[in-house]
Design an enzyme around this catalytic site. Structure first.
Site, PDB file in Angstrom:
ATOM      1  N   SER B 120      22.552   6.658  58.457  1.00 28.44           N
ATOM      2  CA  SER B 120      22.604   8.105  58.688  1.00 28.44           C
ATOM      3  C   SER B 120      23.107   8.832  57.453  1.00 28.44           C
ATOM      4  CB  SER B 120      23.566   8.447  59.832  1.00 28.44           C
ATOM      5  OG  SER B 120      23.195   7.796  60.997  1.00 28.44           O
ATOM      6  N   HIS B 141      15.208   6.899  59.625  1.00 25.90           N
ATOM      7  CA  HIS B 141      16.332   7.394  60.427  1.00 25.90           C
ATOM      8  C   HIS B 141      15.844   7.840  61.796  1.00 25.90           C
ATOM      9  CE1 HIS B 141      19.645  10.407  61.363  1.00 25.90           C
ATOM     10  NE2 HIS B 141      20.242   9.237  61.312  1.00 25.90           N
ATOM     11  N   GLU B 153      12.942  10.253  60.609  1.00 24.40           N
ATOM     12  CA  GLU B 153      12.967  10.793  59.249  1.00 24.40           C
ATOM     13  C   GLU B 153      12.764   9.627  58.291  1.00 24.40           C
ATOM     14  OE1 GLU B 153      16.116  14.133  58.800  1.00 24.40           O
ATOM     15  OE2 GLU B 153      16.874  12.784  60.329  1.00 24.40           O
ATOM     16  N   ASN B 191      20.739  16.017  59.861  1.00 25.41           N
ATOM     17  CA  ASN B 191      22.187  16.128  59.663  1.00 25.41           C
ATOM     18  C   ASN B 191      22.533  17.084  58.522  1.00 25.41           C
ATOM     19  OD1 ASN B 191      23.279  14.565  61.752  1.00 25.41           O
ATOM     20  ND2 ASN B 191      22.816  12.682  60.643  1.00 25.41           N
TER      21      ASN B 191
HETATM   22  N1  LIG Z   1      24.589   6.276  66.920  1.00 19.41           N
HETATM   23  C1  LIG Z   1      23.763   7.181  66.447  1.00 19.41           C
HETATM   24  O1  LIG Z   1      23.591   8.265  67.037  1.00 19.41           O
HETATM   25  C2  LIG Z   1      22.961   6.911  65.202  1.00 19.41           C
HETATM   26  C3  LIG Z   1      21.807   7.668  64.949  1.00 19.41           C
HETATM   27  C4  LIG Z   1      21.037   7.369  63.831  1.00 19.41           C
HETATM   28  C5  LIG Z   1      21.449   6.370  62.965  1.00 19.41           C
HETATM   29  N2  LIG Z   1      22.594   5.657  63.203  1.00 19.41           N
HETATM   30  C6  LIG Z   1      22.933   4.572  62.268  1.00 19.41           C
HETATM   31  O2  LIG Z   1      22.528   3.348  62.860  1.00 19.41           O
HETATM   32  C7  LIG Z   1      23.383   2.286  62.460  1.00 19.41           C
HETATM   33  C8  LIG Z   1      23.958   1.595  63.676  1.00 19.41           C
HETATM   34  O3  LIG Z   1      24.652   2.539  64.458  1.00 19.41           O
HETATM   35  P1  LIG Z   1      25.032   2.246  65.977  1.00 19.41           P
HETATM   36  O4  LIG Z   1      25.511   3.530  66.533  1.00 19.41           O
HETATM   37  O5  LIG Z   1      23.949   1.516  66.666  1.00 19.41           O
HETATM   38  O6  LIG Z   1      26.296   1.264  65.791  1.00 19.41           O
HETATM   39  P2  LIG Z   1      26.894   0.195  66.842  1.00 19.41           P
HETATM   40  O7  LIG Z   1      28.310   0.018  66.458  1.00 19.41           O
HETATM   41  O8  LIG Z   1      26.562   0.571  68.238  1.00 19.41           O
HETATM   42  O9  LIG Z   1      26.094  -1.140  66.527  1.00 19.41           O
HETATM   43  C9  LIG Z   1      26.189  -1.829  65.310  1.00 19.41           C
HETATM   44  C10 LIG Z   1      25.905  -3.282  65.568  1.00 19.41           C
HETATM   45  O10 LIG Z   1      25.742  -3.934  64.313  1.00 19.41           O
HETATM   46  C11 LIG Z   1      26.294  -5.223  64.411  1.00 19.41           C
HETATM   47  N3  LIG Z   1      26.588  -5.741  63.082  1.00 19.41           N
HETATM   48  C12 LIG Z   1      27.571  -5.369  62.230  1.00 19.41           C
HETATM   49  N4  LIG Z   1      27.498  -6.088  61.087  1.00 19.41           N
HETATM   50  C13 LIG Z   1      26.446  -6.928  61.244  1.00 19.41           C
HETATM   51  C14 LIG Z   1      25.857  -7.905  60.412  1.00 19.41           C
HETATM   52  N5  LIG Z   1      26.342  -8.193  59.206  1.00 19.41           N
HETATM   53  N6  LIG Z   1      24.793  -8.574  60.878  1.00 19.41           N
HETATM   54  C15 LIG Z   1      24.283  -8.293  62.104  1.00 19.41           C
HETATM   55  N7  LIG Z   1      24.791  -7.371  62.921  1.00 19.41           N
HETATM   56  C16 LIG Z   1      25.872  -6.712  62.499  1.00 19.41           C
HETATM   57  C17 LIG Z   1      27.528  -5.029  65.268  1.00 19.41           C
HETATM   58  O11 LIG Z   1      27.938  -6.255  65.833  1.00 19.41           O
HETATM   59  C18 LIG Z   1      27.035  -4.028  66.307  1.00 19.41           C
HETATM   60  O12 LIG Z   1      26.508  -4.668  67.437  1.00 19.41           O
HETATM   61  C19 LIG Z   1      24.402   2.911  61.536  1.00 19.41           C
HETATM   62  O13 LIG Z   1      23.952   2.784  60.210  1.00 19.41           O
HETATM   63  C20 LIG Z   1      24.393   4.369  61.964  1.00 19.41           C
HETATM   64  O14 LIG Z   1      24.811   5.228  60.921  1.00 19.41           O
HETATM   65  C21 LIG Z   1      23.338   5.893  64.318  1.00 19.41           C
END
Ligand SMILES: NC(=O)c1ccc[n+]([C@@H]2O[C@H](COP(=O)([O-])OP(=O)(O)OC[C@H]3O[C@@H](n4cnc5c(N)ncnc54)[C@H](O)[C@@H]3O)[C@@H](O)[C@H]2O)c1
Lengths: 252, 291
Positions: B120, B141, B153, B191
């Site tokens: 993000s 994204h 995106e 964003n």
């Molecule tokens: N939550 C949102 O609204 C949103 C929207 C768009 C983008 N994002 C982006 O998406 C990504 C994930 O966000 P999320 O909200 O799903 O987070 P989350 O915390 O729900 O999930 C992240 C997952 O990644 C796993 N993980 C961490 N390190 C790892 C590794 N080395 N190998 C494999 N798995 C690993 C964790 O165990 C966890 O299950 C981030 O980069 C975030 O910025 C989030």
């Protein structure tokens, strides 16, 4: 029985038409006046009105002239509402006799299709005036939002920096006009993207509003972006001009 | 790209499980990868539940639901990803973690495998530098919830190759997403404009230009937003808003991105929004939006 039984609407553009039609639909008896300085037989209506809505062109001289003429005829107990979007309601009010009768009634859309209307408070306003105007807005089927008399009031103050920012980003090549709008529509559920919105508002109207806010606040977020200036200068003002952000290709 | 591909999603959290749903329901064979069996299982359950609900609502036929379930595989072994055509990274928002994963995948997958990152706020170019083939890395994204939100995106890094861009577009078409193309700039589009907007609304509240109710009513009523800024912040969570705003501010140095003092006060007080029962508004239950 409507809150303001007798209303005079001063002005001839779409906003004046819209307010008159909405007030009539709410059961008010409405008299239209094109020019308050020359009311052509409508003097009695102006004297008898409980509410006079000034909805002339967004121009300082025109607004001042109309309000002066209205204030000289209207009853001391009447409410005088100005629809200005960019001028200080306080400044307009203090230039006429009985400034405590004056408040702002700001419709964000010239077409009246917005659901909320800003009721602008001055420091001089008499008790009850804002409440009565809010009740009127309610009768028009809209939500009254009471705001301070500050440049851009509430909504435009928030909206203008955002719109300027998007125009600058377009000029910087962050994405195409189409993609900027699509991203904000689909990503945030907005009904219209910012550039579509600017085309609707009119780039010239936005330029005038943001220039006024910049003059009053000296905050660079209100500074009109160069691309906006160029488009206004070349007549690509959106709306009635038929060209704006969304048919830029034809004019490139 | 052939019509169906082998897809891997890294990270089985909120976004990873959602993106896996998007891929698998479009007919792609999809591996959902995370660090522990536990997390993989939780992600798979989220995806399966979503698919089951889609079948129930008639959005998928029972056969499509079955195929999707059969195509969905969990894994904790990176080597299981060897045959993948597209790898979509949705792990923690941590540059080193993301770079390290792409570096290790270089040794496992083919040179033509696409690397997508769902970051993000980080730079796509910086994440791509973790791979010996930065030309294959593309920012994609998604919005949350990924299975329901149409928009993706697409952000191109400094070294992203044309073929990677083209195949990404084909992949997005195959999963039914609407794509916008943007630069590798902080916050991309959504964003980039949402954060200063919300900060400005908070500042208007701080300075008494309106109340939370009047600002929400004016914005919702006149701008055609689905809800006002304070209702939205309560759903997003003030902690998340603060994090995203700070990360963008650190990169852009534009004061409009800096979270106003009220944000820190609310986070300190634990008034994070719906998830804690109180944010700008108070909530009787702490049911989260969408669940
Ligand atoms: N939550 C949102 O609204 C949103 C929207 C768009 C983008 N994002 C982006 O998406 C990504 C994930 O966000 P999320 O909200 O799903 O987070 P989350 O915390 O729900 O999930 C992240 C997952 O990644 C796993 N993980 C961490 N390190 C790892 C590794 N080395 N190998 C494999 N798995 C690993 C964790 O165990 C966890 O299950 C981030 O980069 C975030 O910025 C989030």
């Amino acid at each position: 029985m409507p809150y303001f039984e007798k209303i005079v609407v001063v002005g001839t553009d779409a906003l004046a038409d819209g307010i008159a039609a909405a007030a009539e639909a709410a059961g008010c008896s409405v008299v239209r006046v094109a020019d308050a300085s020359d009311p052509g037989g409508a003097e009695d209506a102006l004297r008898a009105a409980y509410l006079v809505v000034e909805a002339v062109a967004e121009d300082a001289t025109a607004k001042h002239d109309a309000l002066r003429a209205i204030a000289s005829l209207a009853a001391r107990t009447a409410v005088i509402a100005t629809t200005t979007a960019t001028l200080s309601v306080t400044e307009l009010a203090t230039a006429v006799p009985g400034p405590e009768r004056v408040a702002g009634l700001h419709f964000l859309h010239r077409t009246l299709d917005g659901a909320a209307v800003e009721v602008v408070r001055t420091d001089l306003v008499a008790p009850g005036v804002l409440e009565r105007l809010s009740a009127f807005v309610d009768e028009l089927g809209k939500v009254a939002v009471e705001v301070k008399d500050r440049p851009g009031f509430l909504l435009n103050r928030l909206l203008m920096p955002y719109l300027n920012d998007v125009v600058q980003a377009l000029d910087d090549g962050l994405a195409s006009a189409e993609d900027l709008d699509v991203a904000l529509r689909l990503g945030l559920g907005y009904r219209r993207g910012p550039l579509e919105m600017l085309d609707d508002i009119g780039l010239d109207a936005h330029e005038q509003a943001t220039d006024a806010a910049f003059a009053a606040l000296q905050d660079r977020v209100f500074a009109a972006p160069p691309l906006l200036r160029t488009m206004v200068a070349t007549g690509r003002t959106g709306g009635a001009s038929g060209s704006g952000f969304h048919d830029r290709k034809d004019h490139a | 790209m052939t019509k169906t591909s082998n897809v891997a999603v890294l990270g089985a959290g909120t976004m990873g499980s959602g993106i896996a749903t998007v891929a698998v329901r479009a007919g792609h064979r999809t591996i959902l990868y995370d660090l522990t069996e536990d997390r993989v299982e939780r992600g798979l359950t989220t995806t399966r539940d979503f698919l089951a609900k889609s079948v129930k609502l008639g959005r998928l036929t029972p056969e499509q639901g079955e195929t999707a379930n059969a195509n969905l595989i969990g894994s904790t072994e990176l080597t299981d990803l060897a045959d993948c055509d597209v790898v979509i990274e949705a792990v923690f928002e941590d540059l080193e973690v993301k770079k390290d994963l792409f570096g290790r995948l270089d040794d496992i997958v083919a040179e033509t495998t696409l690397f997508h990152t769902n970051t993000s706020t980080l730079s796509v170019t910086a994440i791509a530098s973790g791979s010996r083939h930065p030309e294959r890395v593309v920012g994609t994204h998604y919005c949350n919830p990924a299975p329901l939100m149409k928009l993706v995106e697409v952000a191109l890094g400094r070294h992203t190759a044309d073929w990677a861009h083209r195949v990404t577009s084909e992949f997005m078409a195959s999963v039914g997403k609407t794509v916008v193309i943007t630069k590798d700039m902080p916050g991309f589009i959504v964003n980039r404009f949402l954060i200063p907007w919300e900060n400005d609304c908070i500042r208007a509240l701080e300075s008494g230009l309106g109340t939370k109710e009047s600002i929400d009513a004016a914005v919702k009523g006149n701008l055609g937003h689905p809800m006002g800024p304070f209702r939205l912040l309560d759903i997003v969570g003030m902690d998340i808003h603060q994090q995203v705003a700070l990360r963008l501010y650190e990169q852009l140095r534009d004061p409009r991105f800096a979270p106003p003092p009220m944000v820190e006060r609310m986070v300190s007080a634990g008034d994070l929004g719906r998830k804690t029962g109180r944010g700008f508004y108070t909530y009787d239950d702490n049911r989260l939006f969408g669940s």
